[in-house]
Design an enzyme around this catalytic site. Structure first.
Site, PDB file in Angstrom:
ATOM      1  N   HIS A 189       0.827  -1.203   0.000  1.00  0.00           N
ATOM      2  CA  HIS A 189       0.000   0.000   0.000  1.00  0.00           C
ATOM      3  C   HIS A 189       0.864   1.257   0.000  1.00  0.00           C
ATOM      4  O   HIS A 189       0.652   2.183  -0.772  1.00  0.00           O
ATOM      5  CB  HIS A 189      -0.940  -0.005   1.214  1.00  0.00           C
ATOM      6  CG  HIS A 189      -2.019   1.030   1.135  1.00  0.00           C
ATOM      7  ND1 HIS A 189      -1.993   2.182   1.866  1.00  0.00           N
ATOM      8  CD2 HIS A 189      -3.143   1.092   0.372  1.00  0.00           C
ATOM      9  CE1 HIS A 189      -3.074   2.895   1.585  1.00  0.00           C
ATOM     10  NE2 HIS A 189      -3.781   2.263   0.682  1.00  0.00           N
ATOM     11  N   HIS A 207      -4.642   6.792  -5.282  1.00  0.00           N
ATOM     12  CA  HIS A 207      -5.890   7.218  -4.619  1.00  0.00           C
ATOM     13  C   HIS A 207      -6.748   8.248  -5.353  1.00  0.00           C
ATOM     14  O   HIS A 207      -7.940   8.013  -5.529  1.00  0.00           O
ATOM     15  CB  HIS A 207      -5.606   7.703  -3.198  1.00  0.00           C
ATOM     16  CG  HIS A 207      -5.277   6.579  -2.284  1.00  0.00           C
ATOM     17  ND1 HIS A 207      -4.001   6.110  -2.108  1.00  0.00           N
ATOM     18  CD2 HIS A 207      -6.063   5.792  -1.523  1.00  0.00           C
ATOM     19  CE1 HIS A 207      -4.010   5.096  -1.270  1.00  0.00           C
ATOM     20  NE2 HIS A 207      -5.246   4.879  -0.898  1.00  0.00           N
ATOM     21  N   HIS A 216      -7.524  -1.379  -4.908  1.00  0.00           N
ATOM     22  CA  HIS A 216      -7.803  -1.948  -3.587  1.00  0.00           C
ATOM     23  C   HIS A 216      -8.515  -3.291  -3.675  1.00  0.00           C
ATOM     24  O   HIS A 216      -8.332  -4.149  -2.820  1.00  0.00           O
ATOM     25  CB  HIS A 216      -8.596  -0.958  -2.733  1.00  0.00           C
ATOM     26  CG  HIS A 216      -7.779   0.218  -2.287  1.00  0.00           C
ATOM     27  ND1 HIS A 216      -7.706   1.388  -3.014  1.00  0.00           N
ATOM     28  CD2 HIS A 216      -6.963   0.398  -1.208  1.00  0.00           C
ATOM     29  CE1 HIS A 216      -6.896   2.236  -2.383  1.00  0.00           C
ATOM     30  NE2 HIS A 216      -6.430   1.670  -1.295  1.00  0.00           N
ATOM     31  N   HIS A 341     -14.535   7.270   2.931  1.00  0.00           N
ATOM     32  CA  HIS A 341     -13.283   6.511   2.959  1.00  0.00           C
ATOM     33  C   HIS A 341     -12.156   7.223   3.725  1.00  0.00           C
ATOM     34  O   HIS A 341     -11.597   6.696   4.663  1.00  0.00           O
ATOM     35  CB  HIS A 341     -12.813   6.146   1.540  1.00  0.00           C
ATOM     36  CG  HIS A 341     -11.378   5.751   1.501  1.00  0.00           C
ATOM     37  ND1 HIS A 341     -10.365   6.630   1.165  1.00  0.00           N
ATOM     38  CD2 HIS A 341     -10.754   4.599   1.844  1.00  0.00           C
ATOM     39  CE1 HIS A 341      -9.197   6.021   1.280  1.00  0.00           C
ATOM     40  NE2 HIS A 341      -9.402   4.784   1.688  1.00  0.00           N
ATOM     41  N   HIS A 345     -10.519   6.575   7.732  1.00  0.00           N
ATOM     42  CA  HIS A 345      -9.080   6.456   8.002  1.00  0.00           C
ATOM     43  C   HIS A 345      -8.677   7.397   9.134  1.00  0.00           C
ATOM     44  O   HIS A 345      -7.988   7.028  10.083  1.00  0.00           O
ATOM     45  CB  HIS A 345      -8.258   6.823   6.762  1.00  0.00           C
ATOM     46  CG  HIS A 345      -7.984   5.666   5.859  1.00  0.00           C
ATOM     47  ND1 HIS A 345      -6.992   4.757   6.106  1.00  0.00           N
ATOM     48  CD2 HIS A 345      -8.575   5.267   4.707  1.00  0.00           C
ATOM     49  CE1 HIS A 345      -6.971   3.854   5.144  1.00  0.00           C
ATOM     50  NE2 HIS A 345      -7.930   4.137   4.273  1.00  0.00           N
ATOM     51  N   PHE A 362      -1.490   7.154   4.670  1.00  0.00           N
ATOM     52  CA  PHE A 362      -1.473   6.025   3.730  1.00  0.00           C
ATOM     53  C   PHE A 362      -0.221   5.162   3.828  1.00  0.00           C
ATOM     54  O   PHE A 362      -0.267   3.974   3.564  1.00  0.00           O
ATOM     55  CB  PHE A 362      -1.680   6.505   2.295  1.00  0.00           C
ATOM     56  CG  PHE A 362      -3.095   6.955   2.036  1.00  0.00           C
ATOM     57  CD1 PHE A 362      -4.162   6.240   2.552  1.00  0.00           C
ATOM     58  CD2 PHE A 362      -3.367   8.081   1.285  1.00  0.00           C
ATOM     59  CE1 PHE A 362      -5.473   6.641   2.334  1.00  0.00           C
ATOM     60  CE2 PHE A 362      -4.670   8.498   1.060  1.00  0.00           C
ATOM     61  CZ  PHE A 362      -5.733   7.775   1.587  1.00  0.00           C
ATOM     62  N   HIS A 375     -11.585  -1.499   4.007  1.00  0.00           N
ATOM     63  CA  HIS A 375     -11.584  -1.542   2.547  1.00  0.00           C
ATOM     64  C   HIS A 375     -12.502  -2.588   1.963  1.00  0.00           C
ATOM     65  O   HIS A 375     -12.942  -2.478   0.821  1.00  0.00           O
ATOM     66  CB  HIS A 375     -10.159  -1.663   1.997  1.00  0.00           C
ATOM     67  CG  HIS A 375      -9.614  -0.298   1.726  1.00  0.00           C
ATOM     68  ND1 HIS A 375      -9.912   0.394   0.576  1.00  0.00           N
ATOM     69  CD2 HIS A 375      -8.900   0.533   2.510  1.00  0.00           C
ATOM     70  CE1 HIS A 375      -9.369   1.594   0.648  1.00  0.00           C
ATOM     71  NE2 HIS A 375      -8.746   1.715   1.813  1.00  0.00           N
TER      72      HIS A 375
HETATM   73 CU1  C2O Z   1      -5.429   3.006  -0.085  1.00  0.00          CU
HETATM   74 CU2  C2O Z   1      -8.024   3.458   2.339  1.00  0.00          CU
HETATM   75  O1  C2O Z   1      -6.457   3.621   1.397  1.00  0.00           O
END
Ligand code: C2O
Length: 599
Positions: A189, A207, A216, A341, A345, A362, A375
Site C-alpha cells: 500500500h 488514490h 484496492h 473513505h 481512516h 497512507f 476496505h
Molecule cells: Cu489506499 Cu483506504 O487507502
C-alpha cells in the site's frame, strides 16, 4: 537465496507514541454489545487545534503544474464540453487523449516513499522484495463464491475469529523478506500510494484517480488468498466494516476487544474504541451531537455520497489517470473516496502520533489489520453503487480497463493483473453477506421549519467571495436556467462549482447547505438542505518546500436538492457554507452553477 537484509519495516511495527499532544486514558472502555440500544459513551468535542498541525493525508483535487501541448489541447476541448471549472476529472471520449493505460510499476525503479502530507521520507523501504519473473495472472474459476461477513455479525463467531487470528498471526510470523509477510503486505500500500513509484514524472499514488477501486480490490483479493493459504482454508473470507449500517457504526469489536490479539493495533485513536459512535465525515473533531443524531447524519451522508453526489462514473470513481498522467483538471477523488473513505481512516488514526499513524496516513494505514476490513466495505460500495440505476455503471474506457498492477500471490509469485478482470467481485470468488442498507431509502426531504431569508435579501456570491471560511458564509448564486424538464435533467447535471483555495497542511471540514441561512442547524445533516461535506485531505507534496495553496473546483450535483426543496423555479439558489474545522485555512474563491454532461 533471497536477500538477508531485514527490512526495517518488519521491526518498526508501531509509531512512536511518546509525543502525545494530550493525555489519553489507557484503560480500555467497556465494550457493550454492538446493539444500537445499548448505552453509548458520550461523544465529546476535541479541539481541532490540538492536533491540527501534525497530520494530514488523503487527497486534494490538484491543478497540474505542467501543461504540455497535448494537455493544452485537451484543456481546450474539455472546456467546450464541460465548461471551465466543472468536472475537470471527467473522462470523455477525447480524440486528443493519448490512449495509454497505466502500466504496472517498474519495481527496479522503486525508490523512497514520502509520508503523506509531509516532506518526511518513510524511515524504511516500502519497495517489494523482488523474487523473480513476472507472470500474467489468470483468475481461477470459482464454483461457489465465499461470503465476506459483516464484522459486527461475526463478533460472536468464535471459530471464525480463531481462524482469522491464526491466519494473521502466521502472516506476521513469516520471515521479514517474504512478500506475504504482514508488514510486506502493508508496504504494498505504501509503495503504490506514497510516491515510491513514478508515473509520468510524478510521484505515483493510485488514490485520487479512477484506479482507486480496482487497485484496492486486487490488493484485498491477494491478501485474502494469502490468509486462506496460511490456514489451509480456501473458504476463509475477510470481514467488512459495515459502517453504512447503524449496528456497524462503531469500531468493530473483533479488532478491539483483546489487546493481545494479532488483530489489535495500539496505534489508534483510543477515544474511538468500544461503543463510541462514528462520524462518517470526521476529520479531527468529534461533533457535539447526540448519538441518535450522528447516526441519522451518517445515513444522510451515505445517501448523498452514494446517490445524490455520484450520479455518473466520473464523479464516483475519480479522475482519469493514464500513462501520461492526469488530464488538465489534475487528480480528483471519487465521491466516496473523500467521505467516508478518507474520513474513516482519519477517525481510526492515532492523534498521539505525528502523522496520524497507523490508519490516518497512507504509508502506515495497512499496518492496522482493520484497514482490510474498512476496505472490504469500500469495495462493497463499488458493488452496491452499480445496482443503484441511472448512469451508475463501470467505466468502459480502454485505458482504464487495461491499466495494470503487480502483486505477489499466495505462492510468492509476482503476478500482473489488469483492471478489466476486477470489475465483478463474484468472478473473483467472493460476495458480501447481505446487510440492510438503510441509507438507500434515507431520502432527505425534511426541510427546515422556519423559511430561510429570501434570496433577494442575501448578497450575491460575487459580493461575498472571495472570502475566508472562518465563519458561516451565505450568498446567492444565479442558475443558468429554471424548471428543467425530466429529459433535460437526464442529459445535463446541474452542478454547484465551488472554487477552493486552501492550505493542505491543515485539517479542514466544512458542510454545504442549500436554501438555508446563518441560522442553519449545523448539527442536523438529515435534511433536504444538506448537500455534502468537504473533508478532503492533502497528499504527498510533489516538491519539497512547496507551500503554495491548493486550488481546486469542487462540484456538487444539486438537481435532486432543488426538487426536494421545491425551488426548481427559482433563478437563484442560496448557498450556506458551515466551517466545522480549520475554516481559517480555507478560502472560497467563487461559486457558480453550471449545466454539465455527466458521464
Ligand atoms: Cu489506499 Cu483506504 O487507502
Amino acid at each position: 537465496m533471497a536477500s538477508t537484509t531485514i527490512p526495517i519495516s518488519c521491526i518498526i511495527t508501531t509509531a512512536n507514541l511518546s509525543s502525545s499532544p494530550h493525555p489519553f486514558p489507557r484503560k480500555h472502555p467497556k465494550i457493550s454489545s454492538l446493539n444500537t440500544n445499548a448505552p453509548k459513551r458520550h461523544n465529546t468535542i476535541i479541539s481541532c487545534a490540538a492536533s491540527s498541525t501534525s497530520n494530514e493525508d488523503g487527497h486534494k483535487n490538484t491543478v497540474p503544474s505542467s501543461s504540455d501541448n497535448i494537455s493544452e489541447r485537451k484543456l481546450d476541448r474539455r472546456n467546450v464540453l464541460l465548461g471551465l471549472g466543472g468536472l475537470y476529472g471527467a473522462y470523455t471520449v477525447d480524440p486528443f487523449a493519448l490512449a495509454a493505460p497505466v502500466p504496472a510499476p517498474d519495481i527496479s525503479k522503486c525508490g523512497p516513499a514520502t509520508i503523506s502530507f509531509s516532506e518526511e521520507k518513510v524511515p524504511y523501504s516500502c519497495c517489494p522484495p523482488f523474487y523473480g519473473p513476472i507472470s500474467d495472472y489468470t483468475v481461477p474459476s470459482f464454483t461457489k463464491p465465499n461470503v465476506r461477513p459483516a464484522a459486527h455479525a461475526v463478533s460472536e463467531s468464535l471459530s471464525y475469529i480463531k481462524k482469522y487470528k491464526t491466519a494473521i498471526k502466521k502472516m506476521k510470523e513469516l520471515p521479514c523478506d517474504d512478500p506475504r509477510n504482514f508488514y510486506q503486505q502493508a508496504n504494498v500500500h505504501c509503495a503504490y500510494c506514497n510516491g515510491a513509484y513514478q508515473l509520468a514524472g510524478q510521484a505515483y499514488d493510485i488514490h485520487p484517480s479512477w484506479l482507486f477501486f480496482p487497485f484496492h480490490r486486487w490488493y484485498l483479493y491477494f491478501y485474502e488468498r494469502i490468509l486462506q493459504s496460511l490456514i489451509n482454508d480456501p473458504t476463509f473470507a475477510l470481514p467488512y466494516w459495515n459502517w453504512d449500517n447503524p449496528p456497524g457504526m462503531y469500531f468493530p469489536a473483533i479488532f478491539d476487544d483483546d489487546e493481545s490479539s494479532p488483530l489489535y493495533d495500539e496505534v489508534r485513536n483510543q477515544e474511538h474504541r468500544g461503543s463510541f459512535t462514528m462520524d462518517l465525515a470526521y476529520t479531527t473533531q468529534d461533533l457535539a451531537a447526540k448519538e441518535s443524531q450522528i447516526i441519522k447524519n451518517n445515513l444522510a451522508i451515505m445517501y448523498r455520497q452514494m446517490v445524490t453526489n455520484s450520479p455518473c462514473p466520473s464523479l464516483f470513481f475519480g479522475a482519469a489517470l493514464r500513462a501520461d498522467g492526469y488530464g488538465p483538471g489534475g487528480s480528483a477523488n471519487g465521491t466516496v473516496v473523500n467521505v467516508p473513505h478518507n474520513s474513516v481512516h482519519r477517525w481510526v488514526g492515532d492523534p498521539r502520533t505525528k502523522h496520524n499513524e497507523d490508519m490516518g496516513n497512507f504509508y502506515s494505514a495497512a499496518k492496522d489489520p482493520v484497514f482490510y476490513c474498512h476496505h472490504s466495505n469500500v469495495d462493497r460500495m463499488w458493488t452496491i453503487w452499480k445496482t443503484l440505476g441511472g448512469k451508475r455503471m463501470d467505466i468502459t474506457d480502454q485505458d482504464y480497463l487495461n491499466s495494470e498492477f503487480l502483486f505477489y500471490d499466495e505462492n510468492k509469485n509476482l503476478v500482473k493483473v489488469k483492471v478489466r478482470d476486477s470489475l465483478d467481485n463474484e468472478k473473483l470468488g467472493y460476495i458480501f453477506q447481505d446487510m440492510p442498507t438503510p441509507w438507500k431509502r434515507f431520502k432527505l426531504t425534511r426541510k427546515r421549519t422556519k423559511p430561510p431569508r429570501s434570496p433577494k435579501s442575501i448578497p450575491a456570491a460575487a459580493d461575498v467571495l472571495p472570502a475566508t471560511l472562518n465563519k458561516i458564509l451565505t450568498f446567492s448564486v444565479a442558475r443558468p436556467t429554471t424548471s428543467r424538464t425530466k429529459a433535460d435533467k437526464e442529459e445535463m447535471e446541474e452542478l454547484l462549482n465551488l472554487g477552493l483555495e486552501y492550505d493542505d497542511t491543515k485539517y479542514i471540514r466544512f458542510d454545504v447547505f442549500l436554501n438555508d441561512d446563518e441560522e442553519v442547524n449545523e448539527l442536523e445533516l438529515d435534511r433536504a438542505e444538506y448537500a455534502s461535506s468537504f473533508a478532503n485531505l492533502a497528499h504527498v507534496h510533489e516538491r519539497a518546500g512547496d507551500h503554495t495553496p491548493t486550488k481546486t473546483t469542487w462540484s456538487l450535483p444539486i438537481t435532486e436538492l432543488l426538487e426536494d426543496l421545491g425551488i426548481e423555479g427559482d433563478d437563484k439558489v442560496v448557498v450556506t457554507l458551515v466551517p466545522k474545522c480549520g475554516g481559517r485555512s480555507m478560502n472560497i474563491t467563487k461559486a457558480v452553477i453550471k449545466l454539465v454532461a455527466c458521464y
